[in-house]
Design a protein around this motif. Sequence first.
Motif, PDB file in Angstrom:
ATOM      1  N   VAL A 196       0.875  -1.174   0.000  1.00 39.48           N
ATOM      2  CA  VAL A 196       0.000   0.000   0.000  1.00 39.48           C
ATOM      3  C   VAL A 196       0.911   1.223   0.000  1.00 39.48           C
ATOM      4  CG1 VAL A 196      -1.825   1.285   1.169  1.00 39.48           C
ATOM      5  CG2 VAL A 196      -1.809  -1.219   1.278  1.00 39.48           C
ATOM      6  N   LEU A 197       0.783   2.034  -1.029  1.00 44.18           N
ATOM      7  CA  LEU A 197       1.630   3.206  -1.205  1.00 44.18           C
ATOM      8  C   LEU A 197       0.788   4.471  -1.135  1.00 44.18           C
ATOM      9  CD1 LEU A 197       4.307   4.659  -2.376  1.00 44.18           C
ATOM     10  CD2 LEU A 197       3.242   4.304  -4.603  1.00 44.18           C
ATOM     11  N   VAL A 198       1.113   5.353  -0.202  1.00 45.51           N
ATOM     12  CA  VAL A 198       0.495   6.676  -0.177  1.00 45.51           C
ATOM     13  C   VAL A 198       1.426   7.629  -0.905  1.00 45.51           C
ATOM     14  CG1 VAL A 198       0.082   8.673   1.306  1.00 45.51           C
ATOM     15  CG2 VAL A 198      -0.869   6.462   1.930  1.00 45.51           C
ATOM     16  N   THR A 199       0.873   8.380  -1.827  1.00 43.85           N
ATOM     17  CA  THR A 199       1.730   9.314  -2.556  1.00 43.85           C
ATOM     18  C   THR A 199       0.928  10.507  -3.058  1.00 43.85           C
ATOM     19  OG1 THR A 199       3.235   9.569  -4.441  1.00 43.85           O
ATOM     20  CG2 THR A 199       1.411   8.034  -4.729  1.00 43.85           C
ATOM     21  N   HIS A 200       1.593  11.658  -3.207  1.00 47.19           N
ATOM     22  CA  HIS A 200       0.919  12.780  -3.852  1.00 47.19           C
ATOM     23  C   HIS A 200       1.361  12.869  -5.312  1.00 47.19           C
ATOM     24  CE1 HIS A 200       4.614  14.515  -2.029  1.00 47.19           C
ATOM     25  NE2 HIS A 200       4.758  14.866  -3.279  1.00 47.19           N
ATOM     26  N   ASP A 201       2.232  11.949  -5.705  1.00 49.65           N
ATOM     27  CA  ASP A 201       2.745  11.941  -7.071  1.00 49.65           C
ATOM     28  C   ASP A 201       1.880  10.994  -7.914  1.00 49.65           C
ATOM     29  OD1 ASP A 201       4.149  11.468  -9.437  1.00 49.65           O
ATOM     30  OD2 ASP A 201       6.098  11.667  -8.452  1.00 49.65           O
ATOM     31  N   LEU A 202       1.051  11.565  -8.776  1.00 47.31           N
ATOM     32  CA  LEU A 202       0.066  10.761  -9.509  1.00 47.31           C
ATOM     33  C   LEU A 202       0.725   9.876 -10.561  1.00 47.31           C
ATOM     34  CD1 LEU A 202      -2.681  13.506  -9.849  1.00 47.31           C
ATOM     35  CD2 LEU A 202      -2.387  11.771  -8.057  1.00 47.31           C
ATOM     36  N   ARG A 203       1.878  10.297 -11.066  1.00 50.57           N
ATOM     37  CA  ARG A 203       2.611   9.450 -12.017  1.00 50.57           C
ATOM     38  C   ARG A 203       3.189   8.243 -11.285  1.00 50.57           C
ATOM     39  NH1 ARG A 203       6.930  12.076 -13.738  1.00 50.57           N
ATOM     40  NH2 ARG A 203       7.113  11.241 -15.834  1.00 50.57           N
ATOM     41  N   GLU A 204       3.663   8.488 -10.084  1.00 53.06           N
ATOM     42  CA  GLU A 204       4.188   7.391  -9.259  1.00 53.06           C
ATOM     43  C   GLU A 204       3.097   6.343  -9.003  1.00 53.06           C
ATOM     44  OE1 GLU A 204       6.811   8.474  -5.975  1.00 53.06           O
ATOM     45  OE2 GLU A 204       5.375   7.526  -4.624  1.00 53.06           O
ATOM     46  N   ALA A 205       1.912   6.821  -8.612  1.00 48.11           N
ATOM     47  CA  ALA A 205       0.793   5.914  -8.337  1.00 48.11           C
ATOM     48  C   ALA A 205       0.430   5.120  -9.592  1.00 48.11           C
ATOM     49  CB  ALA A 205      -0.411   6.711  -7.838  1.00 48.11           C
ATOM     50  N   THR A 206       0.356   5.810 -10.723  1.00 50.38           N
ATOM     51  CA  THR A 206      -0.084   5.168 -11.962  1.00 50.38           C
ATOM     52  C   THR A 206       0.965   4.194 -12.491  1.00 50.38           C
ATOM     53  OG1 THR A 206      -1.309   7.193 -12.437  1.00 50.38           O
ATOM     54  CG2 THR A 206      -1.057   5.644 -14.249  1.00 50.38           C
ATOM     55  N   PHE A 207       2.236   4.541 -12.307  1.00 52.48           N
ATOM     56  CA  PHE A 207       3.302   3.646 -12.765  1.00 52.48           C
ATOM     57  C   PHE A 207       3.351   2.363 -11.932  1.00 52.48           C
ATOM     58  CE2 PHE A 207       7.799   2.221 -12.529  1.00 52.48           C
ATOM     59  CZ  PHE A 207       7.909   1.752 -13.842  1.00 52.48           C
ATOM     60  N   LEU A 208       3.149   2.502 -10.625  1.00 51.02           N
ATOM     61  CA  LEU A 208       3.391   1.353  -9.741  1.00 51.02           C
ATOM     62  C   LEU A 208       2.163   0.492  -9.440  1.00 51.02           C
ATOM     63  CD1 LEU A 208       5.846   2.957  -7.157  1.00 51.02           C
ATOM     64  CD2 LEU A 208       6.361   1.090  -8.738  1.00 51.02           C
ATOM     65  N   ALA A 209       0.996   1.110  -9.338  1.00 52.60           N
ATOM     66  CA  ALA A 209      -0.124   0.406  -8.704  1.00 52.60           C
ATOM     67  C   ALA A 209      -0.965  -0.453  -9.650  1.00 52.60           C
ATOM     68  CB  ALA A 209      -1.025   1.414  -8.007  1.00 52.60           C
ATOM     69  N   ASP A 210      -1.646  -1.433  -9.065  1.00 55.22           N
ATOM     70  CA  ASP A 210      -2.697  -2.173  -9.757  1.00 55.22           C
ATOM     71  C   ASP A 210      -4.019  -1.433  -9.614  1.00 55.22           C
ATOM     72  OD1 ASP A 210      -1.070  -4.471 -10.324  1.00 55.22           O
ATOM     73  OD2 ASP A 210      -1.231  -4.983  -8.192  1.00 55.22           O
ATOM     74  N   ARG A 211      -4.152  -0.774  -8.451  1.00 57.66           N
ATOM     75  CA  ARG A 211      -5.411  -0.087  -8.166  1.00 57.66           C
ATOM     76  C   ARG A 211      -5.093   1.209  -7.417  1.00 57.66           C
ATOM     77  NH1 ARG A 211     -10.023  -2.353  -5.164  1.00 57.66           N
ATOM     78  NH2 ARG A 211      -8.496  -3.701  -4.169  1.00 57.66           N
ATOM     79  N   ILE A 212      -5.816   2.268  -7.757  1.00 59.49           N
ATOM     80  CA  ILE A 212      -5.590   3.564  -7.113  1.00 59.49           C
ATOM     81  C   ILE A 212      -6.872   4.000  -6.423  1.00 59.49           C
ATOM     82  CG2 ILE A 212      -4.939   5.985  -7.452  1.00 59.49           C
ATOM     83  CD1 ILE A 212      -3.437   5.122  -9.973  1.00 59.49           C
ATOM     84  N   PHE A 213      -6.753   4.320  -5.136  1.00 61.45           N
ATOM     85  CA  PHE A 213      -7.887   4.825  -4.369  1.00 61.45           C
ATOM     86  C   PHE A 213      -7.749   6.342  -4.247  1.00 61.45           C
ATOM     87  CE2 PHE A 213      -7.229   0.470  -3.069  1.00 61.45           C
ATOM     88  CZ  PHE A 213      -8.518  -0.048  -2.970  1.00 61.45           C
ATOM     89  N   VAL A 214      -8.787   7.056  -4.623  1.00 63.27           N
ATOM     90  CA  VAL A 214      -8.783   8.513  -4.496  1.00 63.27           C
ATOM     91  C   VAL A 214      -9.593   8.885  -3.259  1.00 63.27           C
ATOM     92  CG1 VAL A 214      -9.397  10.704  -5.598  1.00 63.27           C
ATOM     93  CG2 VAL A 214      -8.683   8.751  -7.001  1.00 63.27           C
ATOM     94  N   MET A 215      -8.981   9.641  -2.352  1.00 61.53           N
ATOM     95  CA  MET A 215      -9.677  10.032  -1.128  1.00 61.53           C
ATOM     96  C   MET A 215     -10.258  11.433  -1.224  1.00 61.53           C
ATOM     97  SD  MET A 215      -7.352   8.398   1.917  1.00 61.53           S
ATOM     98  CE  MET A 215      -8.354   8.998   3.270  1.00 61.53           C
ATOM     99  N   SER A 216     -11.313  11.655  -0.439  1.00 61.53           N
ATOM    100  CA  SER A 216     -11.944  12.978  -0.350  1.00 61.53           C
ATOM    101  C   SER A 216     -11.095  13.854   0.570  1.00 61.53           C
ATOM    102  CB  SER A 216     -13.329  12.832   0.262  1.00 61.53           C
ATOM    103  OG  SER A 216     -13.193  12.475   1.634  1.00 61.53           O
ATOM    104  N   ALA A 217     -11.434  15.133   0.645  1.00 56.17           N
ATOM    105  CA  ALA A 217     -10.829  15.996   1.656  1.00 56.17           C
ATOM    106  C   ALA A 217     -11.278  15.498   3.037  1.00 56.17           C
ATOM    107  CB  ALA A 217     -11.256  17.435   1.436  1.00 56.17           C
TER     108      ALA A 217
END
Length: 262
Positions: A196-217
Amino acid sequence: MHHLVSIEDVDMRYGGAAGTLAVSGLNMKVGKGEFAAVVGPSGCGKSTLMKLVTGLHLPQRGAVLVAGKLVTEPVSIVGMAFQNPTMLPWRTTLDNILLPLEIVEKHRHRLRAHKKEYVEKAEHLLEIVGLKGFGSKFPWQLSGGMQQRANLCRALIHEPELLMLDEPFGALDAFTREELWCVIRDLHAAQGVTIVLVTHDLREATFLADRIFVMSARPGRVLKEHVVPFERPRDLEVMYEKGFNDMVHELHGEIAKARVAA
Ligand SMILES: Nc1ncnc2c1ncn2[C@@H]1O[C@H](COP(=O)(O)OP(=O)(O)O)[C@@H](O)[C@H]1O
Ligand SMILES: [Mg+2]
Protein backbone atom coordinates in the motif's frame (compact mmCIF):
# COMPACT_ATOMS: atom_id res chain seq x y z
CA MET A 1 -10.23 -12.64 -3.80
CA HIS A 2 -8.76 -13.06 -0.34
CA HIS A 3 -8.30 -9.64 1.20
CA LEU A 4 -5.14 -9.02 3.14
CA VAL A 5 -6.31 -5.57 4.23
CA SER A 6 -9.91 -4.72 4.96
CA ILE A 7 -10.97 -1.31 6.28
CA GLU A 8 -14.67 -1.37 7.09
CA ASP A 9 -16.64 1.82 7.68
CA VAL A 10 -13.96 3.36 9.86
CA ASP A 11 -14.03 6.67 11.75
CA MET A 12 -10.89 7.94 13.43
CA ARG A 13 -10.81 11.11 15.49
CA TYR A 14 -7.74 12.65 17.09
CA GLY A 15 -7.79 14.32 20.49
CA GLY A 16 -11.06 13.15 22.05
CA ALA A 17 -14.71 13.83 21.26
CA ALA A 18 -14.18 17.48 20.25
CA GLY A 19 -11.00 16.72 18.29
CA THR A 20 -10.23 16.40 14.58
CA LEU A 21 -12.22 13.85 12.62
CA ALA A 22 -9.48 12.60 10.30
CA VAL A 23 -11.32 9.86 8.41
CA SER A 24 -15.01 8.95 8.35
CA GLY A 25 -16.88 6.13 6.64
CA LEU A 26 -13.61 4.87 5.26
CA ASN A 27 -13.82 1.64 3.28
CA MET A 28 -10.96 -0.03 1.46
CA LYS A 29 -9.97 -3.58 0.60
CA VAL A 30 -6.61 -4.72 -0.72
CA GLY A 31 -6.08 -8.22 -2.08
CA LYS A 32 -3.12 -10.41 -1.25
CA GLY A 33 -0.23 -9.65 -3.58
CA GLU A 34 -1.89 -6.51 -4.86
CA PHE A 35 -0.15 -3.14 -5.27
CA ALA A 36 -2.53 -0.41 -4.07
CA ALA A 37 -1.92 3.33 -4.16
CA VAL A 38 -3.76 5.96 -2.13
CA VAL A 39 -3.93 9.54 -3.37
CA GLY A 40 -5.88 12.55 -2.15
CA PRO A 41 -5.69 16.15 -0.99
CA SER A 42 -3.11 17.04 1.63
CA GLY A 43 -4.41 16.51 5.18
CA CYS A 44 -7.20 14.18 4.05
CA GLY A 45 -6.19 11.31 6.30
CA LYS A 46 -3.77 9.25 4.19
CA SER A 47 -1.17 8.87 6.94
CA THR A 48 -4.00 8.16 9.37
CA LEU A 49 -5.10 5.31 7.10
CA MET A 50 -1.55 3.92 7.20
CA LYS A 51 -1.45 4.11 10.99
CA LEU A 52 -4.83 2.39 11.26
CA VAL A 53 -3.65 -0.51 9.12
CA THR A 54 -0.38 -0.90 11.01
CA GLY A 55 -2.18 -0.73 14.35
CA LEU A 56 -0.51 2.46 15.55
CA HIS A 57 -3.97 4.03 15.93
CA LEU A 58 -7.26 2.30 16.69
CA PRO A 59 -10.53 3.55 15.15
CA GLN A 60 -13.47 4.79 17.24
CA ARG A 61 -15.89 3.19 14.80
CA GLY A 62 -15.72 0.37 12.25
CA ALA A 63 -13.10 -2.32 11.90
CA VAL A 64 -9.65 -2.78 10.42
CA LEU A 65 -8.62 -6.34 9.56
CA VAL A 66 -5.22 -7.51 8.39
CA ALA A 67 -4.96 -11.12 7.21
CA GLY A 68 -8.47 -11.69 8.53
CA LYS A 69 -7.59 -10.58 12.07
CA LEU A 70 -9.02 -7.54 13.78
CA VAL A 71 -6.23 -5.01 14.37
CA THR A 72 -6.01 -4.18 18.09
CA GLU A 73 -2.28 -3.53 18.45
CA PRO A 74 0.76 -2.91 16.19
CA VAL A 75 0.77 -5.58 13.50
CA SER A 76 3.99 -7.59 13.18
CA ILE A 77 3.52 -8.85 9.59
CA VAL A 78 3.77 -5.27 8.34
CA GLY A 79 6.85 -3.41 7.14
CA MET A 80 6.76 0.38 7.05
CA ALA A 81 8.73 3.08 5.34
CA PHE A 82 8.00 6.79 5.70
CA GLN A 83 9.17 9.92 3.99
CA ASN A 84 12.14 10.79 6.16
CA PRO A 85 14.20 7.73 6.91
CA THR A 86 15.26 7.81 10.53
CA MET A 87 18.49 5.89 10.59
CA LEU A 88 20.47 5.84 13.82
CA PRO A 89 23.67 7.75 13.01
CA TRP A 90 25.88 5.74 15.36
CA ARG A 91 24.98 2.44 13.72
CA THR A 92 26.20 1.16 10.38
CA THR A 93 23.67 0.82 7.57
CA LEU A 94 23.64 -2.94 8.06
CA ASP A 95 22.94 -2.63 11.79
CA ASN A 96 20.18 -0.12 11.04
CA ILE A 97 18.57 -2.63 8.70
CA LEU A 98 18.68 -5.30 11.42
CA LEU A 99 17.06 -2.94 13.94
CA PRO A 100 13.43 -4.13 13.54
CA LEU A 101 14.55 -7.64 14.42
CA GLU A 102 15.94 -6.38 17.73
CA ILE A 103 12.78 -4.50 18.55
CA VAL A 104 10.12 -7.09 17.73
CA GLU A 105 10.11 -9.65 20.53
CA LYS A 106 9.24 -12.51 18.19
CA HIS A 107 12.38 -11.95 16.11
CA ARG A 108 14.81 -11.10 18.89
CA HIS A 109 15.64 -14.67 19.88
CA ARG A 110 15.94 -15.74 16.28
CA LEU A 111 18.31 -12.89 15.54
CA ARG A 112 20.59 -13.98 18.38
CA ALA A 113 20.54 -17.61 17.31
CA HIS A 114 20.84 -16.98 13.57
CA LYS A 115 22.74 -13.70 13.32
CA LYS A 116 24.83 -14.83 10.35
CA GLU A 117 21.73 -15.79 8.37
CA TYR A 118 20.12 -12.37 8.96
CA VAL A 119 23.29 -10.51 8.07
CA GLU A 120 23.34 -12.42 4.79
CA LYS A 121 19.70 -11.53 4.22
CA ALA A 122 20.38 -7.86 4.88
CA GLU A 123 23.30 -7.98 2.47
CA HIS A 124 21.11 -9.63 -0.15
CA LEU A 125 18.48 -6.88 0.24
CA LEU A 126 21.20 -4.23 -0.07
CA GLU A 127 22.26 -5.87 -3.32
CA ILE A 128 18.66 -5.88 -4.65
CA VAL A 129 18.28 -2.14 -4.04
CA GLY A 130 21.68 -1.38 -5.57
CA LEU A 131 23.66 -0.82 -2.37
CA LYS A 132 25.94 -3.84 -2.47
CA GLY A 133 28.91 -3.30 -0.18
CA PHE A 134 27.44 -0.26 1.58
CA GLY A 135 26.37 -2.12 4.73
CA SER A 136 29.48 -1.05 6.63
CA LYS A 137 28.93 2.66 5.88
CA PHE A 138 27.19 4.92 8.36
CA PRO A 139 23.89 6.51 7.25
CA TRP A 140 25.45 9.98 7.16
CA GLN A 141 27.92 8.70 4.59
CA LEU A 142 25.03 7.91 2.22
CA SER A 143 23.08 10.26 -0.07
CA GLY A 144 19.36 10.83 0.54
CA GLY A 145 18.42 8.34 -2.18
CA MET A 146 20.77 5.73 -0.75
CA GLN A 147 19.31 6.23 2.73
CA GLN A 148 15.83 5.69 1.35
CA ARG A 149 17.01 2.49 -0.35
CA ALA A 150 18.44 1.29 2.96
CA ASN A 151 15.18 2.28 4.60
CA LEU A 152 13.35 -0.05 2.20
CA CYS A 153 15.69 -2.88 3.18
CA ARG A 154 14.88 -2.22 6.82
CA ALA A 155 11.15 -2.37 6.08
CA LEU A 156 11.65 -5.75 4.38
CA ILE A 157 14.14 -7.51 6.69
CA HIS A 158 11.48 -9.40 8.63
CA GLU A 159 9.83 -10.57 5.39
CA PRO A 160 6.56 -8.73 5.94
CA GLU A 161 3.50 -9.87 4.03
CA LEU A 162 2.41 -6.27 3.79
CA LEU A 163 4.56 -3.25 3.00
CA MET A 164 3.14 0.19 3.86
CA LEU A 165 4.89 3.10 2.14
CA ASP A 166 3.89 6.63 3.17
CA GLU A 167 5.24 9.11 0.62
CA PRO A 168 8.61 7.38 0.73
CA PHE A 169 10.16 9.20 -2.23
CA GLY A 170 8.87 12.72 -1.66
CA ALA A 171 12.20 14.18 -0.64
CA LEU A 172 14.17 12.82 -3.61
CA ASP A 173 15.05 14.30 -6.97
CA ALA A 174 13.10 13.11 -10.02
CA PHE A 175 15.74 10.74 -11.40
CA THR A 176 16.44 9.05 -8.08
CA ARG A 177 12.72 8.70 -7.56
CA GLU A 178 12.26 6.93 -10.90
CA GLU A 179 15.13 4.59 -10.06
CA LEU A 180 13.45 3.69 -6.79
CA TRP A 181 10.11 3.13 -8.53
CA CYS A 182 11.85 0.40 -10.49
CA VAL A 183 13.34 -1.03 -7.30
CA ILE A 184 9.88 -1.20 -5.72
CA ARG A 185 8.33 -2.60 -8.90
CA ASP A 186 10.91 -5.40 -8.96
CA LEU A 187 10.58 -6.12 -5.23
CA HIS A 188 6.83 -6.44 -5.65
CA ALA A 189 7.24 -8.77 -8.63
CA ALA A 190 9.93 -10.93 -7.02
CA GLN A 191 8.69 -11.22 -3.44
CA GLY A 192 4.93 -11.35 -3.89
CA VAL A 193 4.54 -8.81 -1.10
CA THR A 194 1.32 -6.80 -0.85
CA ILE A 195 2.01 -3.07 -1.00
CA VAL A 196 0.00 0.00 0.00
CA LEU A 197 1.63 3.21 -1.20
CA VAL A 198 0.49 6.68 -0.18
CA THR A 199 1.73 9.31 -2.56
CA HIS A 200 0.92 12.78 -3.85
CA ASP A 201 2.75 11.94 -7.07
CA LEU A 202 0.07 10.76 -9.51
CA ARG A 203 2.61 9.45 -12.02
CA GLU A 204 4.19 7.39 -9.26
CA ALA A 205 0.79 5.91 -8.34
CA THR A 206 -0.08 5.17 -11.96
CA PHE A 207 3.30 3.65 -12.77
CA LEU A 208 3.39 1.35 -9.74
CA ALA A 209 -0.12 0.41 -8.70
CA ASP A 210 -2.70 -2.17 -9.76
CA ARG A 211 -5.41 -0.09 -8.17
CA ILE A 212 -5.59 3.56 -7.11
CA PHE A 213 -7.89 4.82 -4.37
CA VAL A 214 -8.78 8.51 -4.50
CA MET A 215 -9.68 10.03 -1.13
CA SER A 216 -11.94 12.98 -0.35
CA ALA A 217 -10.83 16.00 1.66
CA ARG A 218 -10.93 15.55 5.44
CA PRO A 219 -12.69 13.68 6.91
CA GLY A 220 -11.23 11.26 4.40
CA ARG A 221 -13.13 8.48 2.71
CA VAL A 222 -12.61 6.72 -0.60
CA LEU A 223 -14.29 8.66 -3.41
CA LYS A 224 -13.22 6.49 -6.28
CA GLU A 225 -11.24 3.43 -7.23
CA HIS A 226 -9.31 3.06 -10.48
CA VAL A 227 -7.98 -0.16 -11.93
CA VAL A 228 -4.66 0.57 -13.65
CA PRO A 229 -4.79 -1.27 -16.96
CA PHE A 230 -1.10 -1.27 -18.01
CA GLU A 231 0.48 -4.68 -18.34
CA ARG A 232 3.33 -5.80 -16.12
CA PRO A 233 6.27 -5.71 -16.10
CA ARG A 234 6.06 -1.98 -16.75
CA ASP A 235 8.90 0.00 -18.19
CA LEU A 236 9.41 3.70 -17.41
CA GLU A 237 8.57 4.28 -21.08
CA VAL A 238 4.92 3.54 -20.28
CA MET A 239 4.76 7.06 -18.83
CA TYR A 240 5.00 8.52 -22.30
CA GLU A 241 1.95 6.64 -23.58
CA LYS A 242 -1.27 8.51 -24.08
CA GLY A 243 -3.32 6.18 -21.86
CA PHE A 244 -0.93 6.86 -19.01
CA ASN A 245 -1.26 10.61 -19.25
CA ASP A 246 -5.03 10.34 -19.57
CA MET A 247 -5.16 8.47 -16.29
CA VAL A 248 -2.88 10.95 -14.51
CA HIS A 249 -4.99 13.77 -15.90
CA GLU A 250 -8.21 12.17 -14.66
CA LEU A 251 -6.77 11.60 -11.17
CA HIS A 252 -5.59 15.19 -11.08
CA GLY A 253 -9.07 16.42 -11.92
CA GLU A 254 -10.65 14.28 -9.22
CA ILE A 255 -8.29 15.51 -6.52
CA ALA A 256 -8.67 19.13 -7.57
CA LYS A 257 -12.44 18.69 -7.26
CA ALA A 258 -12.14 16.92 -3.90
CA ARG A 259 -10.05 19.79 -2.53
CA VAL A 260 -12.61 22.49 -3.24
CA ALA A 261 -15.53 20.30 -2.12
CA ALA A 262 -14.14 20.38 1.42
N1 LIG B 1 -1.60 13.15 16.09
C1 LIG B 1 -2.54 13.99 15.64
N2 LIG B 1 -3.24 14.78 16.48
C2 LIG B 1 -4.20 15.61 16.05
N3 LIG B 1 -4.53 15.75 14.75
C3 LIG B 1 -3.86 15.00 13.85
C4 LIG B 1 -2.83 14.09 14.25
N4 LIG B 1 -2.35 13.49 13.12
C5 LIG B 1 -3.05 14.01 12.11
N5 LIG B 1 -3.96 14.90 12.53
C6 LIG B 1 -4.91 15.65 11.68
O1 LIG B 1 -5.70 14.70 10.99
C7 LIG B 1 -5.89 15.08 9.64
C8 LIG B 1 -5.36 14.01 8.71
O2 LIG B 1 -3.96 13.92 8.87
P1 LIG B 1 -3.05 12.93 8.02
O3 LIG B 1 -3.62 11.57 8.11
O4 LIG B 1 -1.65 13.11 8.47
O5 LIG B 1 -3.26 13.51 6.54
P2 LIG B 1 -2.42 13.26 5.19
O6 LIG B 1 -1.41 12.20 5.46
O7 LIG B 1 -3.44 12.87 4.17
O8 LIG B 1 -1.80 14.57 4.82
C9 LIG B 1 -5.18 16.42 9.49
O9 LIG B 1 -6.13 17.45 9.63
C10 LIG B 1 -4.19 16.46 10.62
O10 LIG B 1 -3.95 17.78 11.05
MG1 LIG C 1 0.67 12.15 5.37
